[in-house]
Write an enzyme that holds these catalytic residues in place. Structure first.
Site, PDB file in Angstrom:
ATOM      1  CD  GLU A  47      13.281  11.032   4.978  1.00  0.00           C
ATOM      2  OE1 GLU A  47      12.597  10.544   4.049  1.00  0.00           O
ATOM      3  OE2 GLU A  47      13.832  10.339   5.843  1.00  0.00           O
ATOM      4  CG  ASP A  48       9.439   9.451   1.770  1.00  0.00           C
ATOM      5  OD1 ASP A  48       9.998   9.621   2.873  1.00  0.00           O
ATOM      6  OD2 ASP A  48       9.304   8.318   1.263  1.00  0.00           O
ATOM      7  CG  ASP A  72       5.758   6.670  10.758  1.00  0.00           C
ATOM      8  OD1 ASP A  72       4.943   7.151  11.560  1.00  0.00           O
ATOM      9  OD2 ASP A  72       5.740   5.462  10.446  1.00  0.00           O
ATOM     10  CG  PHE A 111       1.190   2.526   4.704  1.00  0.00           C
ATOM     11  CD1 PHE A 111       2.447   2.502   5.286  1.00  0.00           C
ATOM     12  CD2 PHE A 111       1.070   2.227   3.351  1.00  0.00           C
ATOM     13  CE1 PHE A 111       3.571   2.191   4.537  1.00  0.00           C
ATOM     14  CE2 PHE A 111       2.193   1.919   2.587  1.00  0.00           C
ATOM     15  CZ  PHE A 111       3.440   1.903   3.185  1.00  0.00           C
ATOM     16  NE  ARG A 158       9.459   3.598  -5.050  1.00  0.00           N
ATOM     17  CZ  ARG A 158       9.793   3.668  -3.756  1.00  0.00           C
ATOM     18  NH1 ARG A 158       9.497   4.725  -3.045  1.00  0.00           N
ATOM     19  NH2 ARG A 158      10.433   2.672  -3.176  1.00  0.00           N
TER      20      ARG A 158
HETATM   21  P1  5GP Z   1      10.580   6.796  10.072  1.00  0.00           P
HETATM   22  O1  5GP Z   1      12.012   6.399  10.147  1.00  0.00           O
HETATM   23  O2  5GP Z   1      10.339   8.275  10.334  1.00  0.00           O
HETATM   24  O3  5GP Z   1       9.701   5.922  10.903  1.00  0.00           O
HETATM   25  O4  5GP Z   1      10.072   6.461   8.625  1.00  0.00           O
HETATM   26  C1  5GP Z   1      10.494   7.109   7.523  1.00  0.00           C
HETATM   27  C2  5GP Z   1      10.354   6.213   6.320  1.00  0.00           C
HETATM   28  O5  5GP Z   1       9.372   5.193   6.501  1.00  0.00           O
HETATM   29  C3  5GP Z   1       9.891   7.027   5.152  1.00  0.00           C
HETATM   30  O6  5GP Z   1      10.971   7.610   4.473  1.00  0.00           O
HETATM   31  C4  5GP Z   1       9.143   5.991   4.345  1.00  0.00           C
HETATM   32  O7  5GP Z   1      10.044   5.290   3.523  1.00  0.00           O
HETATM   33  C5  5GP Z   1       8.578   5.042   5.366  1.00  0.00           C
HETATM   34  N1  5GP Z   1       7.182   5.381   5.691  1.00  0.00           N
HETATM   35  C6  5GP Z   1       6.716   5.858   6.855  1.00  0.00           C
HETATM   36  N2  5GP Z   1       5.382   6.057   6.791  1.00  0.00           N
HETATM   37  C7  5GP Z   1       5.001   5.706   5.536  1.00  0.00           C
HETATM   38  C8  5GP Z   1       3.729   5.699   4.833  1.00  0.00           C
HETATM   39  O8  5GP Z   1       2.668   6.067   5.336  1.00  0.00           O
HETATM   40  N3  5GP Z   1       3.762   5.271   3.545  1.00  0.00           N
HETATM   41  C9  5GP Z   1       4.900   4.869   2.920  1.00  0.00           C
HETATM   42  N4  5GP Z   1       4.797   4.477   1.661  1.00  0.00           N
HETATM   43  N5  5GP Z   1       6.107   4.860   3.550  1.00  0.00           N
HETATM   44  C10 5GP Z   1       6.147   5.275   4.838  1.00  0.00           C
END
Ligand code: 5GP
Length: 204
Positions: free
Chosen positions: A131-132, A135, A184, A197
């Site tokens: 995963e990138d 959050d 963010f 990206r």
């Molecule tokens: P989660 O489901 O854990 O809330 O979020 C995961 C996804 O939300 C990540 O794979 C990403 O696509 C997006 N995301 C969450 N935080 C960030 C951030 O700080 N920057 C970006 N570009 N995407 C984020």
């Protein structure tokens, strides 16, 4: 420890721009003009490179003598995955999934939908979900549920970035690049409206 004394590099404190050893010269404190927005290089390319090698080394030690199957979550993880895989000194295979998330900003429970599934079975494999960024944890919790049903031998998670402040699901990554504050970020695969990206550093 297994991180080879690198652990202190992994937690990025409030002012990211100054937090990393590589980022203390003036150049890094300077604003970075990237296609119309002013950002800061929060985590520099060199620090990412080193940390990716550390994470890959840990994976190689944990799965010594075995094959691992990396599952990248499109699109954000593609840069991290492509750097990571080249540093893993094991037999490695790759597959991808893509998800769409809805209602991330609302207080209601966010919904995640699978928009691209794996090409092949993961039954009996050592799967590492790549995963990138982690959050709220909604995406990861959904993906783990889907993947567990398919009976991999092991299922672990590698996330380049971890933002624990907003966690809503009780999930964590086994391999974390950097733990960061609730900002963010873009770059190194992460987008804002599909842009940025291609930035080599993680930026805010
Ligand atoms: P989660 O489901 O854990 O809330 O979020 C995961 C996804 O939300 C990540 O794979 C990403 O696509 C997006 N995301 C969450 N935080 C960030 C951030 O700080 N920057 C970006 N570009 N995407 C984020």
């Amino acid at each position: 420890d297994h991180d080879g004394g690198y652990a202190e590099y992994c937690v990025v404190h409030e002012n990211f721009a100054y937090a990393l050893p590589d980022a203390i010269d003036d150049q890094d404190a300077a604003p970075l003009l990237c296609a119309g927005i002013i950002g800061f290089r929060a985590i520099r390319r060199a620090a990412i490179e080193r940390r990716v090698r550390q994470v890959a080394g840990k994976i190689a030690r944990d799965f010594k003598g075995q094959r691992v199957h990396l599952v990248g979550v499109l699109k954000g993880a593609c840069i991290f995955l492509s750097d990571l895989i080249r540093e893993i000194d094991l037999e490695v295979s790759v597959d991808f999934m893509a998800v769409a998330s809805y209602g991330r900003e609302s207080n209601s429970s966010g919904q995640v939908k699978l928009i691209k599934d794996l090409d092949s079975s993961i039954e009996g494999m050592n799967v590492i979900l790549v995963e990138d960024i982690l959050d709220t944890g909604l995406t990861l919790s959904y993906l783990l549920r889907v993947l567990r049903q398919r009976r991999p031998k092991t299922l672990r998670v590698a996330a380049l970035l971890d933002k624990p402040a907003q966690r809503r699901e009780d999930v964590k990554a086994d391999y974390v690049g950097f733990t960061i504050p609730n900002e963010f970020v873009v770059g190194y695969g992460l987008d804002y409206a599909e842009r940025y990206r291609n930035l080599k550093d993680v930026c805010i």
